[in-house]
Design a protein around this motif. Structure first.
Motif, PDB file in Angstrom:
ATOM      1  N   THR A 192       0.876  -1.160   0.000  1.00 23.25           N
ATOM      2  CA  THR A 192       0.000   0.000   0.000  1.00 23.25           C
ATOM      3  C   THR A 192       0.919   1.217   0.000  1.00 23.25           C
ATOM      4  OG1 THR A 192      -0.050   0.196   2.409  1.00 23.25           O
ATOM      5  CG2 THR A 192      -1.740  -1.222   1.383  1.00 23.25           C
ATOM      6  N   SER A 193       0.383   2.377  -0.292  1.00 21.56           N
ATOM      7  CA  SER A 193       1.232   3.575  -0.290  1.00 21.56           C
ATOM      8  C   SER A 193       1.837   3.864   1.084  1.00 21.56           C
ATOM      9  CB  SER A 193       0.453   4.779  -0.811  1.00 21.56           C
ATOM     10  OG  SER A 193       0.157   4.595  -2.178  1.00 21.56           O
ATOM     11  N   PRO A 194       1.070   3.799   2.180  1.00 27.18           N
ATOM     12  CA  PRO A 194       1.691   4.012   3.496  1.00 27.18           C
ATOM     13  C   PRO A 194       2.760   2.959   3.824  1.00 27.18           C
ATOM     14  CG  PRO A 194      -0.677   4.290   3.659  1.00 27.18           C
ATOM     15  CD  PRO A 194      -0.401   3.722   2.287  1.00 27.18           C
ATOM     16  N   ASP A 195       2.515   1.716   3.449  1.00 27.23           N
ATOM     17  CA  ASP A 195       3.513   0.669   3.697  1.00 27.23           C
ATOM     18  C   ASP A 195       4.760   0.893   2.848  1.00 27.23           C
ATOM     19  OD1 ASP A 195       1.872  -0.561   5.551  1.00 27.23           O
ATOM     20  OD2 ASP A 195       1.127  -2.077   4.139  1.00 27.23           O
ATOM     21  N   PHE A 196       4.576   1.329   1.609  1.00 24.33           N
ATOM     22  CA  PHE A 196       5.722   1.626   0.746  1.00 24.33           C
ATOM     23  C   PHE A 196       6.543   2.767   1.342  1.00 24.33           C
ATOM     24  CE2 PHE A 196       7.651   3.923  -2.883  1.00 24.33           C
ATOM     25  CZ  PHE A 196       8.515   2.922  -3.321  1.00 24.33           C
ATOM     26  N   ALA A 197       5.876   3.775   1.873  1.00 22.52           N
ATOM     27  CA  ALA A 197       6.582   4.895   2.499  1.00 22.52           C
ATOM     28  C   ALA A 197       7.453   4.409   3.657  1.00 22.52           C
ATOM     29  CB  ALA A 197       5.578   5.945   2.990  1.00 22.52           C
ATOM     30  N   GLN A 198       6.877   3.584   4.518  1.00 14.83           N
ATOM     31  CA  GLN A 198       7.652   3.050   5.644  1.00 14.83           C
ATOM     32  C   GLN A 198       8.794   2.164   5.156  1.00 14.83           C
ATOM     33  OE1 GLN A 198       7.266   4.039   8.836  1.00 14.83           O
ATOM     34  NE2 GLN A 198       5.781   5.443   7.936  1.00 14.83           N
ATOM     35  N   ALA A 223       5.167   2.881 -15.902  1.00 16.89           N
ATOM     36  CA  ALA A 223       5.766   2.399 -14.652  1.00 16.89           C
ATOM     37  C   ALA A 223       6.700   3.453 -14.063  1.00 16.89           C
ATOM     38  CB  ALA A 223       6.514   1.089 -14.895  1.00 16.89           C
ATOM     39  N   ARG A 224       7.424   4.166 -14.932  1.00 20.84           N
ATOM     40  CA  ARG A 224       8.315   5.216 -14.442  1.00 20.84           C
ATOM     41  C   ARG A 224       7.514   6.333 -13.777  1.00 20.84           C
ATOM     42  NH1 ARG A 224      12.802   8.204 -18.153  1.00 20.84           N
ATOM     43  NH2 ARG A 224      12.745   6.145 -19.112  1.00 20.84           N
ATOM     44  N   VAL A 225       6.434   6.752 -14.411  1.00 19.78           N
ATOM     45  CA  VAL A 225       5.588   7.797 -13.843  1.00 19.78           C
ATOM     46  C   VAL A 225       4.992   7.313 -12.520  1.00 19.78           C
ATOM     47  CG1 VAL A 225       3.516   9.206 -14.174  1.00 19.78           C
ATOM     48  CG2 VAL A 225       5.062   8.796 -16.100  1.00 19.78           C
ATOM     49  N   MET A 226       4.517   6.092 -12.499  1.00 22.24           N
ATOM     50  CA  MET A 226       3.915   5.545 -11.283  1.00 22.24           C
ATOM     51  C   MET A 226       4.931   5.457 -10.150  1.00 22.24           C
ATOM     52  SD  MET A 226       1.541   2.631 -13.088  1.00 22.24           S
ATOM     53  CE  MET A 226       1.115   1.775 -11.592  1.00 22.24           C
ATOM     54  N   LEU A 227       6.151   5.043 -10.462  1.00 24.41           N
ATOM     55  CA  LEU A 227       7.189   4.964  -9.433  1.00 24.41           C
ATOM     56  C   LEU A 227       7.488   6.351  -8.876  1.00 24.41           C
ATOM     57  CD1 LEU A 227       9.316   3.491  -7.768  1.00 24.41           C
ATOM     58  CD2 LEU A 227      10.866   3.713  -9.736  1.00 24.41           C
ATOM     59  N   LEU A 228       7.666   7.329  -9.753  1.00 23.84           N
ATOM     60  CA  LEU A 228       7.941   8.685  -9.287  1.00 23.84           C
ATOM     61  C   LEU A 228       6.793   9.216  -8.423  1.00 23.84           C
ATOM     62  CD1 LEU A 228       9.522  10.157 -12.528  1.00 23.84           C
ATOM     63  CD2 LEU A 228      10.686   9.868 -10.326  1.00 23.84           C
ATOM     64  N   GLU A 229       5.563   8.950  -8.842  1.00 29.23           N
ATOM     65  CA  GLU A 229       4.415   9.402  -8.054  1.00 29.23           C
ATOM     66  C   GLU A 229       4.413   8.746  -6.683  1.00 29.23           C
ATOM     67  OE1 GLU A 229       0.635   9.691  -6.162  1.00 29.23           O
ATOM     68  OE2 GLU A 229       1.521   7.816  -6.856  1.00 29.23           O
ATOM     69  N   GLN A 230       4.713   7.460  -6.615  1.00 26.87           N
ATOM     70  CA  GLN A 230       4.712   6.758  -5.331  1.00 26.87           C
ATOM     71  C   GLN A 230       5.862   7.210  -4.434  1.00 26.87           C
ATOM     72  OE1 GLN A 230       2.407   4.590  -3.786  1.00 26.87           O
ATOM     73  NE2 GLN A 230       1.240   5.589  -5.412  1.00 26.87           N
ATOM     74  N   ILE A 231       7.000   7.533  -5.023  1.00 20.92           N
ATOM     75  CA  ILE A 231       8.115   8.078  -4.230  1.00 20.92           C
ATOM     76  C   ILE A 231       7.707   9.425  -3.644  1.00 20.92           C
ATOM     77  CG2 ILE A 231      10.461   9.006  -4.365  1.00 20.92           C
ATOM     78  CD1 ILE A 231      11.023   6.759  -6.473  1.00 20.92           C
ATOM     79  N   TYR A 232       7.111  10.274  -4.473  1.00 21.15           N
ATOM     80  CA  TYR A 232       6.641  11.573  -3.990  1.00 21.15           C
ATOM     81  C   TYR A 232       5.609  11.389  -2.876  1.00 21.15           C
ATOM     82  CZ  TYR A 232       4.160  16.022  -3.836  1.00 21.15           C
ATOM     83  OH  TYR A 232       3.560  17.173  -3.414  1.00 21.15           O
ATOM     84  N   ARG A 233       4.645  10.502  -3.109  1.00 22.29           N
ATOM     85  CA  ARG A 233       3.608  10.238  -2.101  1.00 22.29           C
ATOM     86  C   ARG A 233       4.257   9.727  -0.809  1.00 22.29           C
ATOM     87  NH1 ARG A 233      -2.020   9.112  -2.464  1.00 22.29           N
ATOM     88  NH2 ARG A 233      -1.845   9.319  -4.725  1.00 22.29           N
ATOM     89  N   ALA A 234       5.258   8.870  -0.936  1.00 19.04           N
ATOM     90  CA  ALA A 234       5.942   8.325   0.247  1.00 19.04           C
ATOM     91  C   ALA A 234       6.567   9.445   1.079  1.00 19.04           C
ATOM     92  CB  ALA A 234       7.008   7.321  -0.182  1.00 19.04           C
ATOM     93  N   PHE A 235       7.229  10.392   0.423  1.00 25.13           N
ATOM     94  CA  PHE A 235       7.824  11.495   1.168  1.00 25.13           C
ATOM     95  C   PHE A 235       6.764  12.355   1.847  1.00 25.13           C
ATOM     96  CE2 PHE A 235      11.701  10.826  -1.486  1.00 25.13           C
ATOM     97  CZ  PHE A 235      12.572  10.597  -0.429  1.00 25.13           C
ATOM     98  N   ARG A 236       5.654  12.584   1.178  1.00 25.28           N
ATOM     99  CA  ARG A 236       4.571  13.353   1.792  1.00 25.28           C
ATOM    100  C   ARG A 236       4.040  12.620   3.028  1.00 25.28           C
ATOM    101  NH1 ARG A 236       3.746  18.593   0.053  1.00 25.28           N
ATOM    102  NH2 ARG A 236       1.602  18.346   0.713  1.00 25.28           N
ATOM    103  N   ILE A 237       3.884  11.318   2.924  1.00 19.57           N
ATOM    104  CA  ILE A 237       3.408  10.517   4.056  1.00 19.57           C
ATOM    105  C   ILE A 237       4.416  10.567   5.199  1.00 19.57           C
ATOM    106  CG2 ILE A 237       2.959   8.142   4.822  1.00 19.57           C
ATOM    107  CD1 ILE A 237       1.732   7.677   1.967  1.00 19.57           C
ATOM    108  N   LEU A 238       5.688  10.372   4.874  1.00 20.12           N
ATOM    109  CA  LEU A 238       6.730  10.348   5.916  1.00 20.12           C
ATOM    110  C   LEU A 238       6.886  11.693   6.620  1.00 20.12           C
ATOM    111  CD1 LEU A 238       9.409   8.197   4.089  1.00 20.12           C
ATOM    112  CD2 LEU A 238       7.971   7.494   6.028  1.00 20.12           C
ATOM    113  N   HIS A 239       6.580  12.771   5.920  1.00 23.06           N
ATOM    114  CA  HIS A 239       6.676  14.110   6.514  1.00 23.06           C
ATOM    115  C   HIS A 239       5.329  14.590   7.071  1.00 23.06           C
ATOM    116  CE1 HIS A 239      10.477  14.094   4.300  1.00 23.06           C
ATOM    117  NE2 HIS A 239      10.860  14.965   5.203  1.00 23.06           N
ATOM    118  N   HIS A 240       4.357  13.683   7.123  1.00 20.08           N
ATOM    119  CA  HIS A 240       3.021  13.996   7.662  1.00 20.08           C
ATOM    120  C   HIS A 240       2.406  15.198   6.952  1.00 20.08           C
ATOM    121  CE1 HIS A 240       3.990  11.104  10.753  1.00 20.08           C
ATOM    122  NE2 HIS A 240       5.113  11.767  10.990  1.00 20.08           N
TER     123      HIS A 240
END
Length: 159
Positions: free
Chosen positions: A84-90, A137-154
Motif C-alpha cells: 500500500t502507499s503508506p507501507d511503501f513509504a515506511q 511504470a516510471r511515472v507511477m514509481l515517481l508518483e509513489q516516491i513523492y507520495r511516500a515522502f509526503r506521508i513520511l513528513h506527515h
C-alpha cells in the motif's frame, strides 16, 4: 537521501516526459533524485524466448555499469511484493537506513528485466498483477516516491 532510477528505454512521448518532470520537481525538496536511461535493443515481433532473453541480457550489461556493489537495489518486477502507499513509504524509509541513504530502482524495457538484474536486486516490488508499459511504470514509481515522502513528513496528499 539519494534515489536513482535506472530505466531501460527512453521516454518518447511528451506527456510521459511532462509527468516525470513534474514528479521530479516535487521530489527534489525531499531527496536528490536522478533518472538514468539506458538504450534498449530493438526486438522483432514474434522473437523467440531465447532471442528475448539475449536482448534483455544485452540491456542488463548497460544497466549494470551504473550499479555499484554497495548500492541497495529495488527491481520493479511482476508478481513480487505489493505495498500500500503508506507501507511503501515506511519500507522506503527502512531502505534508506539499509542502503546508506541511497536507493536505486530498476525499470526494465518492454521485455522486462534480465535475470541477472533480478538476481542483483536486493529486493523486487510490483505495482500489482496487471502489466503496465515501462513508460507508465516510471511515472507511477515517481508518483509513489513523492507520495511516500509526503506521508513520511506527515504532509497532506490526495487519497
Amino acid at each position: 537521501m539519494n534515489i536513482r532510477i535506472i530505466c531501460v528505454g527512453s521516454l518518447k512521448e511528451g506527456y510521459w516526459k511532462a509527468a516525470c518532470e513534474e514528479y521530479l520537481s516535487r521530489i527534489s525538496p525531499y531527496a536528490e533524485i536522478e533518472v538514468i536511461e539506458c538504450p534498449d535493443f530493438p526486438t522483432k515481433d514474434g522473437a523467440s524466448e531465447a532471442m528475448e532473453s539475449q536482448t534483455k541480457e544485452k540491456e542488463a550489461i548497460r544497466v549494470l555499469k551504473y550499479i555499484k556493489p554497495q548500492d541497495y537495489v529495488i527491481a520493479l518486477d511482476l508478481n513480487k511484493k505489493e505495498y500500500t502507499s503508506p507501507d511503501f513509504a515506511q519500507h522506503l524509509e527502512q531502505c534508506f537506513v539499509r542502503g546508506g541513504s541511497s536507493v536505486t530502482f530498476l525499470i526494465g524495457g518492454s521485455l522486462g528485466l534480465a535475470d541477472s538484474l533480478k538476481n542483483r536486486a536486493n529486493e523486487s516490488v510490483t505495482f500489482g498483477k496487471m502489466t503496465f508499459p515501462h513508460q507508465l511504470a516510471r511515472v507511477m514509481l515517481l508518483e509513489q516516491i513523492y507520495r511516500a515522502f509526503r506521508i513520511l513528513h506527515h504532509e497532506p496528499y490526495h487519497k
